[in-house]
Design an enzyme around this catalytic site. Structure first.
Site, PDB file in Angstrom:
ATOM      1  N   LYS A  79       4.956  10.666  -5.145  1.00 23.02           N
ATOM      2  CA  LYS A  79       4.557  11.086  -3.790  1.00 23.02           C
ATOM      3  C   LYS A  79       5.688  10.987  -2.769  1.00 23.02           C
ATOM      4  O   LYS A  79       5.733  11.777  -1.825  1.00 23.02           O
ATOM      5  CB  LYS A  79       3.359  10.259  -3.310  1.00 23.02           C
ATOM      6  CG  LYS A  79       2.060  10.603  -4.024  1.00 23.02           C
ATOM      7  CD  LYS A  79       0.888   9.861  -3.406  1.00 23.02           C
ATOM      8  CE  LYS A  79      -0.397  10.143  -4.156  1.00 23.02           C
ATOM      9  NZ  LYS A  79      -1.566   9.515  -3.539  1.00 23.02           N
ATOM     10  N   ASP A 115      -4.419  12.480   1.739  1.00 25.24           N
ATOM     11  CA  ASP A 115      -5.089  11.212   1.402  1.00 25.24           C
ATOM     12  C   ASP A 115      -5.789  10.596   2.615  1.00 25.24           C
ATOM     13  O   ASP A 115      -6.913  10.091   2.499  1.00 25.24           O
ATOM     14  CB  ASP A 115      -4.084  10.215   0.830  1.00 25.24           C
ATOM     15  CG  ASP A 115      -3.701  10.540  -0.609  1.00 25.24           C
ATOM     16  OD1 ASP A 115      -4.524  11.131  -1.335  1.00 25.24           O
ATOM     17  OD2 ASP A 115      -2.573  10.193  -1.015  1.00 25.24           O
ATOM     18  N   GLY A 142       1.218   2.506  -1.430  1.00 23.28           N
ATOM     19  CA  GLY A 142       1.130   3.916  -1.074  1.00 23.28           C
ATOM     20  C   GLY A 142      -0.234   4.299  -0.535  1.00 23.28           C
ATOM     21  O   GLY A 142      -0.332   5.000   0.491  1.00 23.28           O
TER      22      GLY A 142
HETATM   23  P1  NAP Z   1       0.627   0.473  -5.034  1.00 27.63           P
HETATM   24  O1  NAP Z   1       1.477   1.416  -4.245  1.00 27.63           O
HETATM   25  O2  NAP Z   1       1.151  -0.103  -6.306  1.00 27.63           O
HETATM   26  O3  NAP Z   1       0.232  -0.727  -4.042  1.00 27.63           O
HETATM   27  C1  NAP Z   1      -0.556  -1.808  -4.481  1.00 27.63           C
HETATM   28  C2  NAP Z   1      -0.688  -2.816  -3.354  1.00 27.63           C
HETATM   29  O4  NAP Z   1      -1.499  -3.889  -3.842  1.00 27.63           O
HETATM   30  C3  NAP Z   1       0.632  -3.426  -2.910  1.00 27.63           C
HETATM   31  O5  NAP Z   1       0.604  -3.649  -1.529  1.00 27.63           O
HETATM   32  C4  NAP Z   1       0.636  -4.757  -3.656  1.00 27.63           C
HETATM   33  O6  NAP Z   1       1.390  -5.754  -3.011  1.00 27.63           O
HETATM   34  C5  NAP Z   1      -0.836  -5.118  -3.598  1.00 27.63           C
HETATM   35  N1  NAP Z   1      -1.182  -6.091  -4.619  1.00 27.63           N
HETATM   36  C6  NAP Z   1      -1.134  -5.925  -5.966  1.00 27.63           C
HETATM   37  N2  NAP Z   1      -1.524  -7.064  -6.572  1.00 27.63           N
HETATM   38  C7  NAP Z   1      -1.827  -7.967  -5.583  1.00 27.63           C
HETATM   39  C8  NAP Z   1      -2.257  -9.315  -5.569  1.00 27.63           C
HETATM   40  N3  NAP Z   1      -2.484  -9.995  -6.712  1.00 27.63           N
HETATM   41  N4  NAP Z   1      -2.466  -9.908  -4.382  1.00 27.63           N
HETATM   42  C9  NAP Z   1      -2.220  -9.239  -3.229  1.00 27.63           C
HETATM   43  N5  NAP Z   1      -1.792  -7.967  -3.168  1.00 27.63           N
HETATM   44  C10 NAP Z   1      -1.601  -7.337  -4.341  1.00 27.63           C
HETATM   45  O7  NAP Z   1      -0.757   1.152  -5.416  1.00 27.63           O
HETATM   46  P2  NAP Z   1      -1.536   2.289  -4.592  1.00 27.63           P
HETATM   47  O8  NAP Z   1      -1.090   3.613  -5.049  1.00 27.63           O
HETATM   48  O9  NAP Z   1      -1.428   1.936  -3.158  1.00 27.63           O
HETATM   49  O10 NAP Z   1      -3.037   2.098  -5.119  1.00 27.63           O
HETATM   50  C11 NAP Z   1      -3.815   0.978  -4.758  1.00 27.63           C
HETATM   51  C12 NAP Z   1      -5.244   1.176  -5.264  1.00 27.63           C
HETATM   52  O11 NAP Z   1      -5.844   2.279  -4.598  1.00 27.63           O
HETATM   53  C13 NAP Z   1      -5.324   1.493  -6.769  1.00 27.63           C
HETATM   54  O12 NAP Z   1      -6.411   0.791  -7.302  1.00 27.63           O
HETATM   55  C14 NAP Z   1      -5.592   2.976  -6.806  1.00 27.63           C
HETATM   56  O13 NAP Z   1      -6.343   3.346  -7.937  1.00 27.63           O
HETATM   57  C15 NAP Z   1      -6.421   3.179  -5.542  1.00 27.63           C
HETATM   58  N6  NAP Z   1      -6.307   4.539  -4.985  1.00 27.63           N
HETATM   59  C16 NAP Z   1      -7.455   5.231  -4.739  1.00 27.63           C
HETATM   60  C17 NAP Z   1      -7.393   6.479  -4.185  1.00 27.63           C
HETATM   61  C18 NAP Z   1      -8.663   7.236  -3.903  1.00 27.63           C
HETATM   62  O14 NAP Z   1      -8.595   8.457  -3.632  1.00 27.63           O
HETATM   63  N7  NAP Z   1      -9.811   6.605  -3.921  1.00 27.63           N
HETATM   64  C19 NAP Z   1      -6.153   7.074  -3.876  1.00 27.63           C
HETATM   65  C20 NAP Z   1      -4.991   6.331  -4.134  1.00 27.63           C
HETATM   66  C21 NAP Z   1      -5.086   5.062  -4.691  1.00 27.63           C
HETATM   67  P3  NAP Z   1       3.012  -5.787  -3.116  1.00 27.63           P
HETATM   68  O15 NAP Z   1       3.480  -4.590  -2.338  1.00 27.63           O
HETATM   69  O16 NAP Z   1       3.359  -7.077  -2.495  1.00 27.63           O
HETATM   70  O17 NAP Z   1       3.336  -5.684  -4.573  1.00 27.63           O
END
Ligand code: NAP
Length: 292
Positions: A79, A115, A142
């Site tokens: 992205k 999004d 993201g």
């Molecule tokens: P990402 O970019 O990898 O970000 C994950 C975030 O979670 C980061 O801020 C990370 O912190 C934090 N995190 C991970 N493990 C943690 C823990 N144990 N304690 C505290 N914080 C923690 O992932 P993403 O793309 O943002 O996606 C996040 C979620 O949203 C996923 O489950 C994805 O499936 C979902 N999602 C849903 C949609 C939808 O349309 N419904 C769209 C996109 C994503 P750090 O930065 O410190 O590592």
């Protein structure tokens, strides 16, 4: 771009491509949603998921444009990298700093981000919110970037909680740029402050992957009460421990399928100029989720 009459062979040489580019992409519900919508509206388009390694992204985007694709979606990890391929960006893509939708137009390649619009559509359809109410968002990745823009556009006060305080502060600044009446970042380690923010919020959003494999969120996020709303960006599984705890305490709980369908509907409109059949997309995605 209508399909041949019913019963005639399809796809044909005139059928145009829309692609999802990710690495990996095997889990995606996007082909299911978009192909169901194209079929319902009899559009001569087909949507395919393409696994594209990061160092192949630029070449694949150029090849798609050269071969007549009308659009594409981007998912993890492309992205942000795809921004460099775009000739034009929408204001939303520029604000969020990421592109999830490409459209080849007569003016060149346009990058958009749907999004935030997707989450806003979902919140509008599923939750009763009023300007000035507090929203607490856990996560700074993201999806969280798009989520803070959506929360700001709902005129909510935004509290971003993250385990990296600098990233939480940066997302709070993004919420302010997007129009939030008030925004601040909070360190997840500061449990008393997090607990106070969660207890006084109308809406609590999980934007971390915690819960996809049954993990609990940090303790304050499992202490919701009646009158509050839990929104989990996760949609598979549809019931995470965060949502289960919220519902058990009398709060509302919503999974992230509405956001997924909402971002798809906004991309669909960009490619086709038509309103997406949202109920069809949602039902198609739900059939896949409940079959697992
Ligand atoms: P990402 O970019 O990898 O970000 C994950 C975030 O979670 C980061 O801020 C990370 O912190 C934090 N995190 C991970 N493990 C943690 C823990 N144990 N304690 C505290 N914080 C923690 O992932 P993403 O793309 O943002 O996606 C996040 C979620 O949203 C996923 O489950 C994805 O499936 C979902 N999602 C849903 C949609 C939808 O349309 N419904 C769209 C996109 C994503 P750090 O930065 O410190 O590592």
């Amino acid at each position: 771009m209508s399909r041949p009459p019913a019963g005639a062979p399809w796809p044909t040489a005139a059928t145009r491509l829309v692609a999802l580019l990710g690495w990996p992409v095997g889990h995606s519900l996007s082909p299911t949603m978009h192909n169901a919508a194209f079929a319902e509206q009899q559009l001569d388009l087909v949507y395919l998921a393409l696994g594209v390694p990061p160092d192949e992204l630029t070449g694949v985007v150029q090849a798609l444009g050269a071969s007549g694709a009308i659009g594409a979606n981007l998912t993890v990890p492309h992205k942000q990298a795809v921004v460099a391929c775009c000739e034009h960006l929408t204001d939303e893509a520029r604000l969020i700093g990421a592109v999830n939708t490409l459209a080849w137009t007569t003016d060149g390649l346009l990058g958009d981000n749907t999004d935030a619009a997707g989450l806003r559509l979902a919140l509008r359809a599923e939750v009763d919110l009023h300007p000035g109410q507090r929203a607490v968002l856990l996560g700074t990745g993201g999806a969280a970037r798009a989520a803070v823009v959506a929360l700001a556009r709902c005129d909510l006060e935004v509290v971003v909680v993250g385990r990296r305080p600098d990233a939480a502060a940066e997302l709070a600044a993004l919420a302010t740029r997007a129009g939030a009446p008030e925004a601040r970042g909070v360190d997840l380690a500061d449990l008393a402050v997090v607990g106070e923010a969660v207890a006084s919020a109308r809406l609590v959003v999980n934007a971390t992957p915690l819960g996809m494999s049954g993990e609990d969120l940090p303790e304050p996020f499992h202490a919701l009460h009646e009158g509050q709303v839990a929104y989990d960006l996760i949609y598979s599984p549809p019931l995470t421990p965060f949502l289960a705890a919220a519902r058990a305490a009398g709060a509302e709980g919503h999974h992230g399928l509405g956001m997924l369908v909402g971002q798809a509907a906004a991309a669909y409109r960009r490619w086709t100029g038509q309103a997406a059949p949202v109920a069809t997309m949602s039902a198609a995605a739900m059939r896949v989720l409940t079959a697992h």
